[in-house]
Structure formats: C-alpha cells, structure tokens
Design an enzyme around this catalytic site. Structure first.
Site, PDB file in Angstrom:
ATOM      1  N   GLU A  70       0.875  -1.165   0.000  1.00  0.00           N
ATOM      2  CA  GLU A  70       0.000   0.000   0.000  1.00  0.00           C
ATOM      3  C   GLU A  70       0.920   1.225   0.000  1.00  0.00           C
ATOM      4  O   GLU A  70       1.834   1.311   0.829  1.00  0.00           O
ATOM      5  CB  GLU A  70      -0.886   0.013   1.252  1.00  0.00           C
ATOM      6  CG  GLU A  70      -1.850   1.167   1.155  1.00  0.00           C
ATOM      7  CD  GLU A  70      -2.800   1.322   2.334  1.00  0.00           C
ATOM      8  OE1 GLU A  70      -2.798   0.473   3.240  1.00  0.00           O
ATOM      9  OE2 GLU A  70      -3.532   2.322   2.328  1.00  0.00           O
ATOM     10  N   ARG A 311       5.478 -12.842   9.519  1.00  0.00           N
ATOM     11  CA  ARG A 311       6.166 -11.602   9.188  1.00  0.00           C
ATOM     12  C   ARG A 311       7.514 -11.548   9.882  1.00  0.00           C
ATOM     13  O   ARG A 311       7.747 -12.223  10.872  1.00  0.00           O
ATOM     14  CB  ARG A 311       5.337 -10.354   9.467  1.00  0.00           C
ATOM     15  CG  ARG A 311       4.602 -10.302  10.727  1.00  0.00           C
ATOM     16  CD  ARG A 311       3.578  -9.170  10.829  1.00  0.00           C
ATOM     17  NE  ARG A 311       4.008  -7.857  10.444  1.00  0.00           N
ATOM     18  CZ  ARG A 311       3.380  -7.133   9.511  1.00  0.00           C
ATOM     19  NH1 ARG A 311       2.342  -7.620   8.878  1.00  0.00           N
ATOM     20  NH2 ARG A 311       3.780  -5.916   9.233  1.00  0.00           N
ATOM     21  N   LYS A 321       4.503   0.456   9.702  1.00  0.00           N
ATOM     22  CA  LYS A 321       4.589   1.707   8.957  1.00  0.00           C
ATOM     23  C   LYS A 321       4.021   2.867   9.770  1.00  0.00           C
ATOM     24  O   LYS A 321       4.524   3.974   9.692  1.00  0.00           O
ATOM     25  CB  LYS A 321       3.822   1.574   7.638  1.00  0.00           C
ATOM     26  CG  LYS A 321       4.716   1.212   6.481  1.00  0.00           C
ATOM     27  CD  LYS A 321       3.965   1.330   5.181  1.00  0.00           C
ATOM     28  CE  LYS A 321       3.245   0.052   4.867  1.00  0.00           C
ATOM     29  NZ  LYS A 321       2.560   0.036   3.589  1.00  0.00           N
TER      30      LYS A 321
HETATM   31  P1  ATP Z   1       2.969  -2.580   8.193  1.00  0.00           P
HETATM   32  O1  ATP Z   1       2.195  -3.578   8.974  1.00  0.00           O
HETATM   33  O2  ATP Z   1       4.412  -2.494   8.525  1.00  0.00           O
HETATM   34  O3  ATP Z   1       2.329  -1.250   8.173  1.00  0.00           O
HETATM   35  P2  ATP Z   1       1.729  -3.523   5.869  1.00  0.00           P
HETATM   36  O4  ATP Z   1       1.520  -4.979   5.913  1.00  0.00           O
HETATM   37  O5  ATP Z   1       0.555  -2.669   6.146  1.00  0.00           O
HETATM   38  O6  ATP Z   1       2.983  -3.129   6.726  1.00  0.00           O
HETATM   39  P3  ATP Z   1       1.776  -3.403   3.033  1.00  0.00           P
HETATM   40  O7  ATP Z   1       2.196  -2.285   2.179  1.00  0.00           O
HETATM   41  O8  ATP Z   1       0.358  -3.765   3.075  1.00  0.00           O
HETATM   42  O9  ATP Z   1       2.307  -3.072   4.491  1.00  0.00           O
HETATM   43  O10 ATP Z   1       2.675  -4.670   2.750  1.00  0.00           O
HETATM   44  C1  ATP Z   1       3.002  -5.163   1.480  1.00  0.00           C
HETATM   45  C2  ATP Z   1       3.362  -6.609   1.609  1.00  0.00           C
HETATM   46  O11 ATP Z   1       4.487  -6.754   2.480  1.00  0.00           O
HETATM   47  C3  ATP Z   1       2.240  -7.423   2.194  1.00  0.00           C
HETATM   48  O12 ATP Z   1       2.099  -8.605   1.444  1.00  0.00           O
HETATM   49  C4  ATP Z   1       2.681  -7.698   3.596  1.00  0.00           C
HETATM   50  O13 ATP Z   1       2.164  -8.908   4.052  1.00  0.00           O
HETATM   51  C5  ATP Z   1       4.206  -7.732   3.464  1.00  0.00           C
HETATM   52  N1  ATP Z   1       4.832  -7.374   4.730  1.00  0.00           N
HETATM   53  C6  ATP Z   1       4.607  -6.270   5.469  1.00  0.00           C
HETATM   54  N2  ATP Z   1       5.325  -6.303   6.612  1.00  0.00           N
HETATM   55  C7  ATP Z   1       6.041  -7.458   6.595  1.00  0.00           C
HETATM   56  C8  ATP Z   1       6.963  -8.082   7.487  1.00  0.00           C
HETATM   57  N3  ATP Z   1       7.305  -7.504   8.643  1.00  0.00           N
HETATM   58  N4  ATP Z   1       7.486  -9.272   7.130  1.00  0.00           N
HETATM   59  C9  ATP Z   1       7.151  -9.843   5.962  1.00  0.00           C
HETATM   60  N5  ATP Z   1       6.296  -9.320   5.083  1.00  0.00           N
HETATM   61  C10 ATP Z   1       5.728  -8.143   5.386  1.00  0.00           C
HETATM   62 MG    MG Z   2      -1.205  -3.684   4.878  1.00  0.00          MG
END
Ligand code: ATP
Ligand code: MG
Length: 607
Positions: A70, A311, A321
């Site tokens: 995102e 994760r 984030k």
């Molecule tokens: P955050 O929780 O840090 O705000 P998010 O999951 O909202 O991150 P996205 O932009 O939605 O961020 O993530 C893009 C992809 O990266 C998704 O498929 C998510 O599952 C993966 N991702 C995010 N954080 C991690 C992590 N700590 N380890 C592995 N994959 C991750």
């Molecule tokens: Mg997300």
C-alpha cells in the site's frame, strides 16, 4: 538436488542428478542461481507447495506472484522479506512477479510513496513483470463485480452508522446481529449502490456489505464491508470515485484478474482467507476470466491461492509503517531514509548493500509461525559483505596531534599500503608520512591500565603500515587534557620489527597536513530495549536511544579518500565499516555514516 527444482524443470533435475548423485541438501554448488540472489534459495514450505502445484499441473505450470504494497509509507526490511520471497519464488520457477499498489485508501497514500517503493525494489535487485499495476486501475471491474454480487443476492447496502455497525458485529465470544437493512430487495440495493457511486451521500451514510453470516465464529465473515463512501481525491483516479473498495474485497479480485497463482501474505491475513475464497467463489468464473489478464481458455482459468507466512520481526526495532511514520513526522529521526530507520532506503543510506539485505532475508527464512530475528544477524550480513568488498582506509575520529621530534621538518615519505589485506586485486593506496600526524585520542593513556596495548609515556607502538614511535612527552591544556604528544620514531622499523624490544601494539594514524577534514556520523540502535512493542511499555517512543546518533566534526581521514564516490564503503581500520553519505557529502565536505562496528556478536553466537 534441491526440492524446489525437482519436478518442474525435469530435464535440469535429471541431468544434474546424473552428474552428481550425492549432493547434500546444503550443497549449493550445482544448484542454479537466481539472477538477484546469486546463490540458490533454501527450500521452505511455500516453495514446497509451489513445487507440488507445478508437479500436479494445477496452474498449468505457471507461477505468478505479486508484491502488493500500500503506498502509505516507505518500505521496511519486513517488506524486503516479502519482496525476496515473491520475486525469488517466481524467478527460480521461471515465473513472473507483479508489482501492484494496493491503493484503496487514498487518504493515506501518495505519489512520493509510490516512487520510493519502486526505487527500493529496483535497488534491491528485482524487476517486476510488465507495467506497474494499481488496484485503482481495476476500480471499474471491481464496481461491476459488486453489482454482480448484489444481483445474486450476496451483497446489500447497509445504512447502519459506523457505531451501530460495530455494535451489531458482536465479539469474539458472542455472535453478531443481522443488520435491519440485510433484506433490502435487489432493486433497492442496486438503486442505493448506484447513488452511492454517483456521490449522492455523505461519508459513512451507507456501505455495501457481503451477505455471509452474522453468527460466523470468524468475525471477518460477519457481513464484511465491501465498499464505503469516501469523498477523497485519489492520487491515480482523481475525483472519479466517491466510493472505495475495502482491501479484502479488492485484493482477491485483483489477484484473480492478474492470474496470480500463489498469493503470499503475512499471517495476520490467515483469518481473512475464508473471505478471500468466499468472494472469488461467489463471482461468476467466466466474468472473472473475461476481466483477467488470462490468455488461456476459460476452462484453464484457476483461482489464486492465498498462503500465509510469518512476518519478519527484528529485536531493537519497530516495524510498523504507522510507527515509522510517527518517528518521521514527530522528528525523532531525519526522514524515512534516516540511517537509523529499518527502511530499505535508511539501510541503504547507512551503507547496507542490496546483497546483504537479500542474504539476510534468505538467512531469516520463511516460516509459518512468528518469531523474532536478532538484529545482530542483520549486522552480520553487512559485515560479511563488506569484509570482502570494502577497501581499507584510516580515519582518526577524535584527533590527537603527534609530533615526531626526530623526523626532518620538510621530509614527506610516501607509504604504500594494500587496499585489502586478503585481496590483492583491490590494489594499493598511498599515504604521505611526515613530522606531524594525528592518532585517535582513545589510543593514548597517560596512566595506562594493565595490559594496555596502545600508546602511553615511554611506550612504543607501531603506526599501521609505518614506523614504530615512542611517546616522550605529553603537552596538556589548562584543564589537563593532552593536546599534543611529542614522540620519536625509529627509522629502522619501517616494515621491520625492532631488535630486542617488544612493541605494545598497532594503532592507526593519518598525516596532519594532508589529512582530509571529514564529518563522521556514528549511528547506534534507535531503540535501547529489545522489544519496544512490549505490552508492559506504555509507549515504544520511551525506548528511543538518546545516543543513536553522534555527529563527529573535524575527523581526519587519509587523503586517498578524497575522490571516493557517494555510497562507497570502507573499513576504517580498527573502527568499523563506513560509507559516504549519498546526500550530504559534497566537494567541500565528505560525510561518512558508520554502517556497523567490527565486532560480530552474531557470528560468535551462531558458531
Ligand atoms: P505494516 O504492517 O508495517 O504497516 P503492511 O503490511 O501494512 O505493513 P503493506 O504495504 O500492506 O504493508 O505490505 C506489502 C506486503 O508486504 C504485504 O504482502 C505484507 O504482508 C508484506 N509485509 C509487510 N510487513 C512485513 C513483514 N514484517 N514481514 C514480511 N512481510 C511483510
Ligand atoms: Mg497492509
């Protein structure tokens, strides 16, 4: 032979097997390398599932993944794990990986984040398949599918207020209640949804919900919202839409439209999988196929499969984030790419190489259950890389002047030192040697502790690559601090040990007149608690390390560094690995960032 390769690329498997039939699971030498990682990836449960799907022919031999960020922040090292996994499994199975921005929440998204995400992925060494995709470019199709769900009685317009909807949803232990709007007629739903789309209602007045089961034990299935009203301008679609699809609704359909075979996501989406499947199963397969990228006949069209993995979490780090954004906007760090941030751009600026990050992700592995990885392992990855790749240099961080009283006033010798002790191909460097030098203030003690191996009055040390010197006299300022050491050098000791005397140790130095005046930024961990997210800590910001950045001005670097390019890395002997800051260095002033110290606690722990 690695499991990953067996089955799909049979010809490869067979010929390798014939050549070498006793390859151990750890032997990487005969396994094909991926373009980006340079070495073969270890197997994991996701690779195993993909391998089985290839064997059974489930997706007609295709592997199509996607990385779906995102655009509401910069990527962090957790995302790097997902990137390495998604691009990595595609690469090693002759598949493709899309980059798709999941841009369904325009209020928090921006073009700046889109640009940074693309740059970070490319820098990490991966290339997405075709054009960049946007969930927002599917808004028309997503809308048509919503109308289809209404027509088949599987979605309805609900007019509960957000507070009422929350109350009707129930809890983990009690079932929800049906919305009083659940039995609206299809005609009424179509009419209201059309008017939502036309922008007739204010935010929150209505929502489109899936009609599933308000008593479902899984709360995600209690008539989840599919569309909400949001009068917000979108960075891609402008003011075209006053309604926006929810992530859960948009994501599975976007996957299906892009013919994704394996939709890899993190564990928190496990409970969303039944909804992912419900939505796709509820739609007409032919119309999904028609809206998709698929060039294959409808009969071969297969729905994507969601698979969850744990994760990445790292100790002494926060990885959400939302929190990273807060650190930036509240000024606890200097931007998303501050070298203390666990963002990809921060790590890059700190001096991490793309390869070290890929190796770290590989080492961290892909598992089904959550865990915390030691930050020491990340630090080990960059040390390992830079130990081999970084030229050596000398830089004095806290200069203390040394005058060699018996060295001729105008004489300048040129000493030649290897750029790398183990790699001759990296060449040599020249360092002028003269009467006035600098050593590090921490390499001198007037009253040395026992077994002190550096300089003190009457004691001899070797200057790295140079002569043996002895401290004869200490000149101090009014407060008693040493400001200059008067020393004598032994002209017989260049590259030769003195006869019959033992030298205390070796210290680094630079010539006083020719040294470069540089700034050095000493970075330490941003947090001083192992788990800043611990529930016993009221606010993770309480754990910010007040000494995470110390800026040293007036450091003295050897002159061979004068023309080094931004982002180049060096090992400053006895100090650590440092890289030239890509933004703040210029012709007037070189700025070095400390990437990591020399001491490797992870290598010790794991050996
Ligand atoms: P955050 O929780 O840090 O705000 P998010 O999951 O909202 O991150 P996205 O932009 O939605 O961020 O993530 C893009 C992809 O990266 C998704 O498929 C998510 O599952 C993966 N991702 C995010 N954080 C991690 C992590 N700590 N380890 C592995 N994959 C991750
Ligand atoms: Mg997300």
């Amino acid at each position: 032979m690695r499991n990953t390769w067996r089955g799909y690329n049979t010809s490869f498997a067979t010929c390798e097997k014939a050549k070498n039939n006793d390859m151990s699971a750890n032997d990487k030498s005969n396994t094909p390398s991926t373009a980006a990682t340079g070495s073969a990836p270890a197997s994991n449960f996701i690779r195993h599932i993909i391998e089985q799907d290839l064997q059974s022919g489930k997706h007609n031999g295709r592997v199509q993944t996607r990385f779906p960020p995102e655009p509401n922040g910069y990527l962090h090292i957790g995302h790097a794990k997902s990137i390495c996994l998604n691009f990595g499994v595609a690469q090693s199975n002759h598949g493709q990986c899309n980059l798709r921005f999941d841009d369904t929440n325009p209020a928090k998204e921006s073009q700046e984040f889109i640009n940074s995400i693309k740059a970070d992925i490319e820098w990490l060494g991966f290339q997405w398949s075709g054009e960049v995709r946007f969930a927002s470019s599917y808004f028309d199709s997503l809308h048509d599918f919503a109308v289809q769900l209404i027509n088949s009685g599987k979605a309805y317009v609900c007019s509960l207020s957000p507070d009422e909807a929350r109350e009707y949803r129930g809890t983990l232990t009690s079932p929800g209640k049906d919305s009083p709007y659940r039995d609206r007629s299809i005609e009424e739903n179509l009419d209201l949804f059309a008017r939502m789309r036309a922008g007739e209602f204010p935010d929150g007045a209505h929502s489109l919900r899936a009609k599933i089961d308000m008593a479902a034990p899984n709360i995600n299935l209690r008539d989840p919202v599919l569309y909400r009203i949001r009068h917000v301008e979108h960075h891609q679609t402008g003011n075209k839409w006053p309604i926006y699809p929810m992530y859960d609704y948009a994501h599975c359909i976007s996957d299906a439209m892009e013919c994704i075979t394996h939709s890899l996501c993190t564990l928190e989406f496990e409970d969303h999988r039944p909804l992912y499947e419900w939505i796709l199963e509820s739609l007409d397969r032919d119309s999904l196929h028609a809206a998709s990228d698929s060039a294959a006949p409808a009969a071969d069209y297969v729905l994507p499969r969601q698979i969850e993995f744990a994760r990445l979490n790292i100790n002494y780090t926060v990885m959400s984030k939302r929190k990273l954004k807060e650190l930036v906007t509240d000024g606890h760090v200097n931007g998303w790419d501050d070298p203390r941030m666990p963002t990809i751009s921060g790590l890059r600026r700190r001096g991490y190489t793309a390869e070290s990050i890929r190796n770290f992700c590989e080492r961290a592995g892909v598992a089904r259950s959550a865990g915390v990885v030691e930050v020491a392992m990340l630090e080990h990855s960059i040390r390992e890389d830079l130990d081999a790749a970084a030229p050596r240099a000398m830089c004095v961080l806290r200069p203390l002047k040394v005058t060699l009283t018996n060295y001729p006033d105008d004489k300048i010798e040129t000493l030649v030192l290897p750029s790398h002790p183990k790699d001759e191909s990296m060449g040599k460097r020249e360092i002028p040697f003269a009467k006035e030098l600098y050593i590090d203030a921490s390499d001198f003690e007037e009253i040395p502790p026992p077994k002190y191996k550096r300089l003190s009055p009457g004691v001899e040390v070797r200057l790295r690559g140079g002569y043996v010197i002895r401290c004869d006299e200490v000149i101090k300022d009014a407060s008693g601090m040493p400001v200059e050491l008067l020393c004598s050098y032994d002209p017989e000791t260049l590259g030769v040990n003195p006869q019959g005397r033992k030298v205390a140790g070796v210290i680094h130095w630079v010539p006083a007149q020719q040294a470069l005046d540089v700034e050095v930024r000493i970075y330490d961990r941003l947090f001083n608690k192992e788990n800043p997210d611990d529930k016993n800590i009221a606010d993770y910001k309480e754990c910010l390390n007040p000494e995470s950045l110390v800026v040293l001005q007036g450091c003295k670097a050897e002159p061979s560094l004068a023309n080094a390019a931004p982002e180049s890395s060096f090992q400053f002997e006895r100090e650590g690995y440092f890289c030239i800051d890509r933004y703040d260095s210029n012709a007037e002033k070189i700025v070095f960032n400390r990437t990591v110290t020399l001491r490797d606690s992870w290598a010790k722990m794991s050996s």
